[in-house]
Write a protein that holds these residues in place. Structure first.
Motif, short mmCIF file in Angstrom:
data_model
loop_
_atom_site.label_atom_id
_atom_site.label_comp_id
_atom_site.label_asym_id
_atom_site.label_seq_id
_atom_site.Cartn_x
_atom_site.Cartn_y
_atom_site.Cartn_z
N GLY A 64 0.80 -1.22 0.00
CA GLY A 64 0.00 0.00 0.00
C GLY A 64 0.83 1.26 0.00
N TRP A 65 1.94 1.27 0.77
CA TRP A 65 2.76 2.47 0.83
C TRP A 65 3.41 2.78 -0.52
CZ3 TRP A 65 7.87 2.08 -0.48
CH2 TRP A 65 8.45 0.80 -0.44
N LEU A 66 3.75 1.72 -1.28
CA LEU A 66 4.36 1.92 -2.59
C LEU A 66 3.33 2.44 -3.59
CD1 LEU A 66 6.82 1.71 -4.39
CD2 LEU A 66 6.26 -0.71 -4.80
N VAL A 67 2.12 1.91 -3.51
CA VAL A 67 1.04 2.40 -4.38
C VAL A 67 0.78 3.88 -4.10
CG1 VAL A 67 -1.41 2.20 -4.92
CG2 VAL A 67 -0.03 0.13 -4.61
N MET A 68 0.76 4.26 -2.82
CA MET A 68 0.54 5.67 -2.48
C MET A 68 1.69 6.54 -2.99
SD MET A 68 -0.06 7.48 1.25
CE MET A 68 -1.79 7.01 1.31
N LEU A 130 -8.05 2.28 1.32
CA LEU A 130 -7.17 2.29 2.48
C LEU A 130 -5.85 1.64 2.09
CD1 LEU A 130 -9.72 1.23 5.26
CD2 LEU A 130 -8.82 3.52 4.81
N LEU A 131 -4.78 2.40 2.13
CA LEU A 131 -3.48 1.91 1.70
C LEU A 131 -2.52 1.68 2.87
CD1 LEU A 131 -2.97 4.27 -1.36
CD2 LEU A 131 -3.82 1.92 -1.38
N LEU A 132 -2.81 2.25 4.01
CA LEU A 132 -1.93 2.15 5.17
C LEU A 132 -2.66 1.43 6.29
CD1 LEU A 132 -0.40 5.75 5.13
CD2 LEU A 132 0.58 3.67 4.19
N PRO A 133 -1.93 0.90 7.27
CA PRO A 133 -2.58 0.21 8.39
C PRO A 133 -3.58 1.13 9.09
CG PRO A 133 -0.22 -0.20 8.42
CD PRO A 133 -0.45 0.82 7.35
N ILE A 144 -3.88 8.39 17.44
CA ILE A 144 -3.51 8.97 16.15
C ILE A 144 -3.31 7.83 15.17
CG2 ILE A 144 -1.04 9.00 16.73
CD1 ILE A 144 -0.83 11.60 15.09
N SER A 145 -3.75 8.02 13.94
CA SER A 145 -3.63 6.97 12.93
C SER A 145 -2.29 7.05 12.23
CB SER A 145 -4.77 7.09 11.92
OG SER A 145 -4.63 8.27 11.16
N VAL A 146 -1.95 5.98 11.54
CA VAL A 146 -0.71 5.96 10.76
C VAL A 146 -0.76 7.02 9.66
CG1 VAL A 146 0.73 4.55 9.24
CG2 VAL A 146 -0.33 3.52 11.26
N TRP A 214 -5.08 14.60 2.00
CA TRP A 214 -6.49 14.86 2.32
C TRP A 214 -7.35 13.65 1.96
CZ3 TRP A 214 -8.12 19.63 4.38
CH2 TRP A 214 -9.50 19.78 4.53
N ALA A 215 -7.12 13.09 0.78
CA ALA A 215 -7.90 11.93 0.35
C ALA A 215 -7.63 10.73 1.25
CB ALA A 215 -7.55 11.60 -1.10
N ALA A 216 -6.37 10.50 1.61
CA ALA A 216 -6.04 9.37 2.47
C ALA A 216 -6.61 9.53 3.87
CB ALA A 216 -4.51 9.21 2.54
N ASN A 217 -6.69 10.78 4.35
CA ASN A 217 -7.17 11.02 5.71
C ASN A 217 -8.69 10.92 5.80
OD1 ASN A 217 -6.66 11.78 8.51
ND2 ASN A 217 -7.54 13.76 8.00
#
Length: 307
Positions: A64-68, A130-133, A144-146, A214-217
């Motif tokens: 997921g982190w690489l896709v982001m 959702l790309l991150l844990p 707090i989220s990742v 913003w989109a990820a949050n």
């Protein structure tokens, strides 16, 4: 106290995203005196570009982190190209025109970008994968989220890099010289057109980062998502002192904290009459108060008129 600390964390995260956009406003204004009201829509284009790339890579099996990261790189390229084109086509021909002309052009460009985005990506909101844990990090009571940690770290790194560019590099010296006096800077070998284009490209890159964050949050994207963040980021830039980089950051963080803390206690303060969905009023109330008491902004300097 747990609620207060939680809202402070939320406010810092929100203010960090505002800061990325506010810097684009203040850089452009500091150099050519233009309020680029299409800047918030560049954030929207970055978020939707990221969503497109993430959707295409959904079945690739990549982490997921690489896709982001890949989607962020694509968003930066698209937004930088877009803002470069906007400056060259819409703003450069009006550089010597009365200030009202480029201002109206910026508003028209904002509507044009929203309309084109609605045609390309359709008007319905789209869920951002959702790309991150998603497991929260506990800080005693508050969490707090990742993704929020990533936002804070990314903003700190980006802002540090920007301050280095502006204060320590040849391009930064050219920016400061162009902002001071473009005609004299041109006589000293600086190319104002190139500097202004570079400023628009850097501002667009920051907006693209803000759009992906913003989109990820918040987990959703749509064609009109850039209007309100762009408006609040403009308020943050004015709040801190338009044209001042440090002021834009301070104004954004103050605005994010005021909005988040106000949203947390708004229901209690009004006896349940107003809820957290009225939190947007705090941005504009804070702006009115600061401009009434200190018109030049928190870190702005009063400029004396020369005879």
């Amino acid at each position: 106290m747990e609620i207060l600390f939680q809202q402070i964390i939320n406010g810092l995260v929100l203010g960090s995203m505002y800061a990325l956009v506010a810097l684009g406003y203040t850089m452009v204004y500091g150099i050519i005196g233009l309020i680029n009201f299409a800047h918030g829509d560049v954030l929207m284009v970055g978020a939707l570009t990221s969503w497109t790339v993430v959707t295409l890579l959904a079945a690739s099996g990549l982490p997921g982190w690489l896709v982001m990261l890949i989607s962020l790189a694509c968003a930066i390229v698209i937004c930088a190209t877009l803002n470069f084109t906007i400056e060259k086509v819409a703003y450069r021909p009006l550089r010597s025109a009365p200030r009202l002309a480029p201002l109206i052009t910026a508003m028209g460009m904002s509507l044009l970008l929203q309309t084109l985005a609605m045609i390309i990506w359709k008007p319905n909101p789209k869920p951002y994968p959702l790309l991150l844990p998603t497991d929260p990090i506990h800080l005693g009571g508050p969490v707090i989220s990742v993704t929020q940690v990533l936002i804070l770290v990314t903003t700190a790194v980006v802002l540090t890099a920007l301050m280095f560019i502006v204060n320590k590099t040849k391009l930064g010296r050219a920016m400061r010289a162009t902002a001071e006096n473009p005609r004299v800077a041109a006589l000293m070998g600086v190319k104002p057109d190139m500097v202004i284009s570079a400023t628009f490209i850097i501002g667009a890159s920051l907006a693209a980062v803000a759009g992906v964050m913003w989109a990820a949050n918040y987990g959703t994207v749509q064609h009109s998502m850039g209007f309100l963040p762009g408006l609040k980021a403009f308020c943050a830039a004015v709040l801190g002192g338009i044209g001042n980089l440090a002021g834009a950051v301070v104004g954004a963080l103050v605005l994010g904290l005021v909005e988040a803390i106000g949203a947390g206690y708004l229901g209690q303060l009004t006896g349940g009459v107003l809820g957290s969905h009225y939190a947007d009023i705090f941005a504009f109330v804070a702006l009115i108060l600061v401009l009434t008491l200190r018109p030049q902004g928190l870190l702005g300097e009063r400029v004396a008129d020369r005879a």
